[in-house]
Design an enzyme around this catalytic site. Structure first.
Site, PDB file in Angstrom:
ATOM      1  N   ASP A  69     -10.127   4.191  15.323  1.00 23.36           N
ATOM      2  CA  ASP A  69     -10.479   3.694  13.868  1.00 23.36           C
ATOM      3  C   ASP A  69     -10.741   5.021  13.297  1.00 23.36           C
ATOM      4  N   GLU A  80      -0.953  12.029  -6.297  1.00 26.14           N
ATOM      5  CA  GLU A  80      -1.668  11.367  -6.970  1.00 26.14           C
ATOM      6  C   GLU A  80      -2.916  12.652  -7.382  1.00 26.14           C
ATOM      7  N   LEU A 120      -1.133  10.169   9.262  1.00 25.71           N
ATOM      8  CA  LEU A 120      -0.824   9.096   7.803  1.00 25.71           C
ATOM      9  C   LEU A 120      -1.979   8.077   7.500  1.00 25.71           C
ATOM     10  N   ALA A 121      -2.791   7.915   8.510  1.00 22.89           N
ATOM     11  CA  ALA A 121      -3.945   6.709   8.392  1.00 22.89           C
ATOM     12  C   ALA A 121      -4.467   6.838   7.036  1.00 22.89           C
ATOM     13  N   ALA A 122      -4.939   6.067   6.129  1.00 19.61           N
ATOM     14  CA  ALA A 122      -5.752   6.233   5.006  1.00 19.61           C
ATOM     15  C   ALA A 122      -6.050   4.809   4.407  1.00 19.61           C
ATOM     16  N   SER A 178      -0.743  13.846  -1.222  1.00 19.24           N
ATOM     17  CA  SER A 178      -0.388  12.913  -2.331  1.00 19.24           C
ATOM     18  C   SER A 178      -0.300  13.472  -3.543  1.00 19.24           C
ATOM     19  N   TYR A 196      -9.628   7.869  -4.677  1.00 23.43           N
ATOM     20  CA  TYR A 196      -8.377   8.003  -3.506  1.00 23.43           C
ATOM     21  C   TYR A 196      -8.010   9.590  -3.775  1.00 23.43           C
ATOM     22  N   GLN A 213       3.706   1.353   6.063  1.00 21.04           N
ATOM     23  CA  GLN A 213       4.984   1.660   5.715  1.00 21.04           C
ATOM     24  C   GLN A 213       5.694   2.886   6.392  1.00 21.04           C
ATOM     25  N   GLY A 247      -2.018   5.778  11.514  1.00 18.05           N
ATOM     26  CA  GLY A 247      -1.296   4.929  10.411  1.00 18.05           C
ATOM     27  C   GLY A 247       0.266   4.272  10.907  1.00 18.05           C
ATOM     28  N   ILE A 248       0.367   4.249  12.169  1.00 19.05           N
ATOM     29  CA  ILE A 248       1.832   3.825  12.703  1.00 19.05           C
ATOM     30  C   ILE A 248       2.169   2.213  12.170  1.00 19.05           C
ATOM     31  N   LYS A 288      -8.275  12.880  -1.114  1.00 18.24           N
ATOM     32  CA  LYS A 288      -7.043  13.195  -0.562  1.00 18.24           C
ATOM     33  C   LYS A 288      -7.179  15.002  -0.825  1.00 18.24           C
TER      34      LYS A 288
HETATM   35  P1  NAP Z   1      -0.018   2.095   3.977  1.00 18.91           P
HETATM   36  O1  NAP Z   1       1.275   1.393   4.072  1.00 18.91           O
HETATM   37  O2  NAP Z   1      -1.081   1.667   3.276  1.00 18.91           O
HETATM   38  O3  NAP Z   1      -0.515   2.366   5.782  1.00 18.91           O
HETATM   39  C1  NAP Z   1      -1.758   2.758   5.944  1.00 18.91           C
HETATM   40  C2  NAP Z   1      -2.027   2.716   7.280  1.00 18.91           C
HETATM   41  O4  NAP Z   1      -3.270   3.646   7.615  1.00 18.91           O
HETATM   42  C3  NAP Z   1      -1.870   1.584   8.085  1.00 18.91           C
HETATM   43  O5  NAP Z   1      -1.165   1.787   9.367  1.00 18.91           O
HETATM   44  C4  NAP Z   1      -3.432   1.143   8.228  1.00 18.91           C
HETATM   45  O6  NAP Z   1      -3.757   0.327   9.284  1.00 18.91           O
HETATM   46  C5  NAP Z   1      -4.078   2.411   8.562  1.00 18.91           C
HETATM   47  N1  NAP Z   1      -5.435   2.561   8.346  1.00 18.91           N
HETATM   48  C6  NAP Z   1      -5.878   2.242   7.174  1.00 18.91           C
HETATM   49  N2  NAP Z   1      -7.715   2.554   7.718  1.00 18.91           N
HETATM   50  C7  NAP Z   1      -7.766   3.017   8.764  1.00 18.91           C
HETATM   51  C8  NAP Z   1      -8.610   3.162   9.492  1.00 18.91           C
HETATM   52  N3  NAP Z   1      -9.984   3.178   9.244  1.00 18.91           N
HETATM   53  N4  NAP Z   1      -8.568   3.829  10.785  1.00 18.91           N
HETATM   54  C9  NAP Z   1      -7.174   3.681  11.191  1.00 18.91           C
HETATM   55  N5  NAP Z   1      -6.080   3.427  10.541  1.00 18.91           N
HETATM   56  C10 NAP Z   1      -6.303   3.124   9.301  1.00 18.91           C
HETATM   57  O7  NAP Z   1       0.470   3.667   3.644  1.00 18.91           O
HETATM   58  P2  NAP Z   1       1.716   4.380   3.660  1.00 18.91           P
HETATM   59  O8  NAP Z   1       2.439   4.198   2.256  1.00 18.91           O
HETATM   60  O9  NAP Z   1       2.410   4.067   4.633  1.00 18.91           O
HETATM   61  O10 NAP Z   1       1.173   5.966   3.354  1.00 18.91           O
HETATM   62  C11 NAP Z   1       1.032   6.599   4.635  1.00 18.91           C
HETATM   63  C12 NAP Z   1       0.304   7.812   4.173  1.00 18.91           C
HETATM   64  O11 NAP Z   1       0.685   8.840   3.280  1.00 18.91           O
HETATM   65  C13 NAP Z   1      -1.279   7.331   3.462  1.00 18.91           C
HETATM   66  O12 NAP Z   1      -2.294   8.597   3.955  1.00 18.91           O
HETATM   67  C14 NAP Z   1      -1.013   7.507   1.973  1.00 18.91           C
HETATM   68  O13 NAP Z   1      -2.321   7.694   1.437  1.00 18.91           O
HETATM   69  C15 NAP Z   1      -0.015   8.664   2.113  1.00 18.91           C
HETATM   70  N6  NAP Z   1       0.742   8.648   1.095  1.00 18.91           N
HETATM   71  C16 NAP Z   1       1.605   7.682   0.676  1.00 18.91           C
HETATM   72  C17 NAP Z   1       2.294   7.688  -0.378  1.00 18.91           C
HETATM   73  C18 NAP Z   1       3.510   6.396  -0.702  1.00 18.91           C
HETATM   74  O14 NAP Z   1       3.913   6.689  -1.737  1.00 18.91           O
HETATM   75  N7  NAP Z   1       3.476   5.715   0.111  1.00 18.91           N
HETATM   76  C19 NAP Z   1       2.594   8.876  -1.249  1.00 18.91           C
HETATM   77  C20 NAP Z   1       1.762   9.969  -0.993  1.00 18.91           C
HETATM   78  C21 NAP Z   1       0.996   9.998   0.148  1.00 18.91           C
HETATM   79  P3  NAP Z   1      -3.643  -1.376   9.219  1.00 18.91           P
HETATM   80  O15 NAP Z   1      -2.219  -1.570   9.165  1.00 18.91           O
HETATM   81  O16 NAP Z   1      -4.590  -1.711  10.269  1.00 18.91           O
HETATM   82  O17 NAP Z   1      -4.260  -1.552   7.687  1.00 18.91           O
HETATM   83  N1  GDD Z   2      -0.406  -1.617  -7.781  1.00 19.77           N
HETATM   84  C1  GDD Z   2      -0.285  -1.882  -9.050  1.00 19.77           C
HETATM   85  N2  GDD Z   2      -0.346  -3.293  -9.168  1.00 19.77           N
HETATM   86  N3  GDD Z   2      -0.028  -1.040  -9.779  1.00 19.77           N
HETATM   87  C2  GDD Z   2       0.449  -1.348 -11.190  1.00 19.77           C
HETATM   88  C3  GDD Z   2       0.215  -2.609 -11.466  1.00 19.77           C
HETATM   89  C4  GDD Z   2      -0.065  -3.710 -10.683  1.00 19.77           C
HETATM   90  O1  GDD Z   2      -0.072  -4.778 -10.997  1.00 19.77           O
HETATM   91  N4  GDD Z   2       0.625  -2.724 -12.843  1.00 19.77           N
HETATM   92  C5  GDD Z   2       1.115  -1.418 -13.226  1.00 19.77           C
HETATM   93  N5  GDD Z   2       0.772  -0.519 -12.049  1.00 19.77           N
HETATM   94  C6  GDD Z   2       0.819   0.960 -12.289  1.00 19.77           C
HETATM   95  C7  GDD Z   2      -0.282   1.508 -11.620  1.00 19.77           C
HETATM   96  O2  GDD Z   2      -1.303   1.817 -12.755  1.00 19.77           O
HETATM   97  C8  GDD Z   2       0.164   2.906 -11.417  1.00 19.77           C
HETATM   98  O3  GDD Z   2       0.187   3.686 -12.614  1.00 19.77           O
HETATM   99  C9  GDD Z   2       1.688   2.578 -10.957  1.00 19.77           C
HETATM  100  O4  GDD Z   2       1.911   1.243 -11.704  1.00 19.77           O
HETATM  101  C10 GDD Z   2       1.829   2.866  -9.605  1.00 19.77           C
HETATM  102  O5  GDD Z   2       0.792   2.044  -8.798  1.00 19.77           O
HETATM  103  P1  GDD Z   2       1.094   2.002  -7.081  1.00 19.77           P
HETATM  104  O6  GDD Z   2       2.265   1.187  -6.914  1.00 19.77           O
HETATM  105  O7  GDD Z   2      -0.379   1.071  -7.040  1.00 19.77           O
HETATM  106  O8  GDD Z   2       0.937   3.377  -6.688  1.00 19.77           O
HETATM  107  P2  GDD Z   2       0.220   4.512  -7.045  1.00 19.77           P
HETATM  108  O9  GDD Z   2       0.999   5.585  -7.589  1.00 19.77           O
HETATM  109  O10 GDD Z   2      -1.363   4.264  -7.651  1.00 19.77           O
HETATM  110  O11 GDD Z   2      -0.355   4.976  -5.780  1.00 19.77           O
HETATM  111  C11 GDD Z   2       0.830   5.208  -4.479  1.00 19.77           C
HETATM  112  O12 GDD Z   2       1.560   6.593  -4.651  1.00 19.77           O
HETATM  113  C12 GDD Z   2       0.626   7.629  -4.533  1.00 19.77           C
HETATM  114  C13 GDD Z   2       1.329   8.783  -4.646  1.00 19.77           C
HETATM  115  O13 GDD Z   2       1.517   9.218  -6.047  1.00 19.77           O
HETATM  116  C14 GDD Z   2       0.222   5.172  -3.088  1.00 19.77           C
HETATM  117  O14 GDD Z   2       1.084   4.711  -2.247  1.00 19.77           O
HETATM  118  C15 GDD Z   2      -0.787   6.193  -2.807  1.00 19.77           C
HETATM  119  O15 GDD Z   2      -1.458   5.891  -1.467  1.00 19.77           O
HETATM  120  C16 GDD Z   2       0.092   7.483  -2.776  1.00 19.77           C
HETATM  121  O16 GDD Z   2      -0.696   8.578  -2.453  1.00 19.77           O
END
Ligand code: NAP
Ligand code: GDD
Length: 380
Positions: free
Chosen positions: A63, A132, A85-87, A130, A153, A12, A8-9, A157
């Site tokens: 992958d 979530e 981190l990939a997902a 997460s 999702y 974000q 997942g490099i 997780k």
């Molecule tokens: P992101 O921006 O969606 O990045 C996901 C990464 O996974 C990308 O590099 C993507 O590659 C790669 N990936 C997806 N499917 C793959 C596959 N089949 N094989 C190999 N690589 C794959 O997510 P992020 O926000 O950085 O989050 C990183 C991790 O933390 C994720 O596991 C997410 O579920 C978890 N997480 C995130 C948050 C948050 O708020 N950001 C909170 C809690 C947990 P491509 O660039 O090619 O698509």
């Molecule tokens: N994406 C999105 N788009 N969300 C919306 C919108 C819209 O137009 N309008 C309202 N929302 C609400 C969603 O219903 C959710 O309650 C909240 O905004 C946050 O949505 P996201 O930003 O898509 O994030 P998430 O909380 O569902 O998931 C993210 O955080 C998780 C950690 O709690 C992702 O980064 C997950 O990968 C991560 O695990």
């Protein structure tokens, strides 16, 4: 020199983590997916030709669905630390693609854990768990709060979380879960709600977008600043014993609050009209700066509307982290506040399309010893 493998490099978190590890002397290997267009924007600034003697970042095609390649990479790279981190990380998308999400977000973790076990290497393993997973469990949530997943999702997780715990217990692996609450930044994917909002603000002001369509405005999230969170991912693997940690800010805000503050910072005061779940966001007033910068935006214009296609079949209403354990064991406390995060993201999106910004995001970071140049953040 320590060697890390990041899956997942290109995402974000992966991009900030790579930046952090490289600046701390690591050799970094990243798993990337083959794509017909370039997907390495977030890490291009870190990349050197592998023939360059200074190169410490190496990318490998693979992958998460391909266990053979994953096993080869783990065995050949022999990393000291793996950051998995990939997902498929988008919750709304997981309702449309539940099987794919289970395969990548759930089984993907098992494939990496198995690759480590079968290749017999000693490596530390970080699983990107997460908030979530808590679903509708009452807030604040911590390491002992039961999981009540509310999306494919989240269910994937939870499976990956328990596989990580099982490999730690069963095979004595140094395997840890970082249960991270939402974290955002200028590099956040454009379809996550925070970035969707800040990007729309920049586009509306630039006259490139008329309205912002959103889903549920009432959901509450604990939103933090990503560059601070990747430091925790690293800290979790530097402890004497493998363990699981909740990481967040301890503060929660609704999507509506995010919208109001982000528009206000850009100079647009929003008022809400209409029935409960379908309210419209209307321009109540405009700052002087904005009246000059965006004369096409007028008081009374509807800038935000609800499109039910963004509603989720099941929603997570309220997430707020209890971070006592992280504070005590990791000595970690987040510095960037909710308001500052918004200012940073709005500044960045305005800058990206070539507009002058109010500049308070940058100022706030500077005051906290975080250096921001050209989309790079260096923590003090
Ligand atoms: P992101 O921006 O969606 O990045 C996901 C990464 O996974 C990308 O590099 C993507 O590659 C790669 N990936 C997806 N499917 C793959 C596959 N089949 N094989 C190999 N690589 C794959 O997510 P992020 O926000 O950085 O989050 C990183 C991790 O933390 C994720 O596991 C997410 O579920 C978890 N997480 C995130 C948050 C948050 O708020 N950001 C909170 C809690 C947990 P491509 O660039 O090619 O698509
Ligand atoms: N994406 C999105 N788009 N969300 C919306 C919108 C819209 O137009 N309008 C309202 N929302 C609400 C969603 O219903 C959710 O309650 C909240 O905004 C946050 O949505 P996201 O930003 O898509 O994030 P998430 O909380 O569902 O998931 C993210 O955080 C998780 C950690 O709690 C992702 O980064 C997950 O990968 C991560 O695990």
């Amino acid at each position: 020199m320590k060697r890390a493998l990041i899956t997942g490099i290109t995402g974000q978190d992966g991009s900030y983590l790579a930046e952090f590890l490289l600046s701390n002397g690591y050799e970094v290997h990243g798993l990337i997916r083959r794509s017909s267009t370039f997907n390495t924007d977030r890490i291009d600034h870190l990349y050197l030709d592998p023939h360059d003697p200074q190169a410490r970042l190496f990318l490998h095609y693979g992958d998460l669905s391909d266990s053979g390649q994953v096993t080869n990479l783990v065995y050949n790279i022999q990393p000291d630390e793996i950051y998995h981190l990939a997902a498929q990380s988008h919750v709304r998308v997981s309702f449309d693609m539940p099987e794919f999400t289970g395969n990548i977000t759930g089984l993907g973790t098992t494939r990496i854990l198995e690759a480590v076990r079968r290749s017999g290497i000693r490596t530390k393993f970080y699983q990107a768990s997460s908030s979530e997973m808590f679903g509708d469990a009452p807030a604040p949530q911590n390491e002992i709060t039961p999981f009540r997943p509310r999306s494919p999702y989240a269910a994937a997780k939870v499976y990956a979380y328990w596989m990580t715990v099982n490999y730690r217990d069963g095979y004595h692996m140094f395997a840890c879960n970082g249960i991270l609450f939402n974290h955002e930044s200028p590099r956040r994917g454009e379809t996550f709600v925070t970035r969707k909002i800040t990007r729309a603000i920049a586009y509306i002001i630039a006259g490139k977008q008329k309205k912002l369509y959103l889903g549920n405005l009432e959901a509450k999230r604990d939103w933090g600043f990503t560059p601070e969170y990747v430091v925790c991912q690293w800290l979790i693997l530097q402890q004497d014993k493998p363990d699981d940690y909740v990481i967040g800010t301890g503060e929660s805000h609704s999507v509506k609050e995010f919208v109001e503050l982000a528009f206000k910072y850009a100079g647009i005061e929003i008022e809400w009209k209409g029935v409960e779940a379908y309210q419209k966001g209307i321009v109540k007033s405009l700052s002087c700066r904005l009246q000059t910068l965006a004369s096409h935006v007028k008081v009374g214009d509807t800038l935000i509307e609800i499109d039910p296609k963004y509603f989720r079949p099941t929603e997570v209403d309220f997430l707020r982290a209890d971070i006592i354990k992280a504070k005590k064991n990791l000595g970690w406390v987040p510095k960037v506040t909710f308001e500052e995060l918004i200012k940073i993201m709005v500044d960045s999106d305005m800058e990206l399309i070539g507009m002058n910004t109010p500049g308070e995001g940058k100022k706030a970071l500077k005051e906290k010893g975080i250096h921001w140049t050209e989309n790079k953040f260096i923590l003090g």
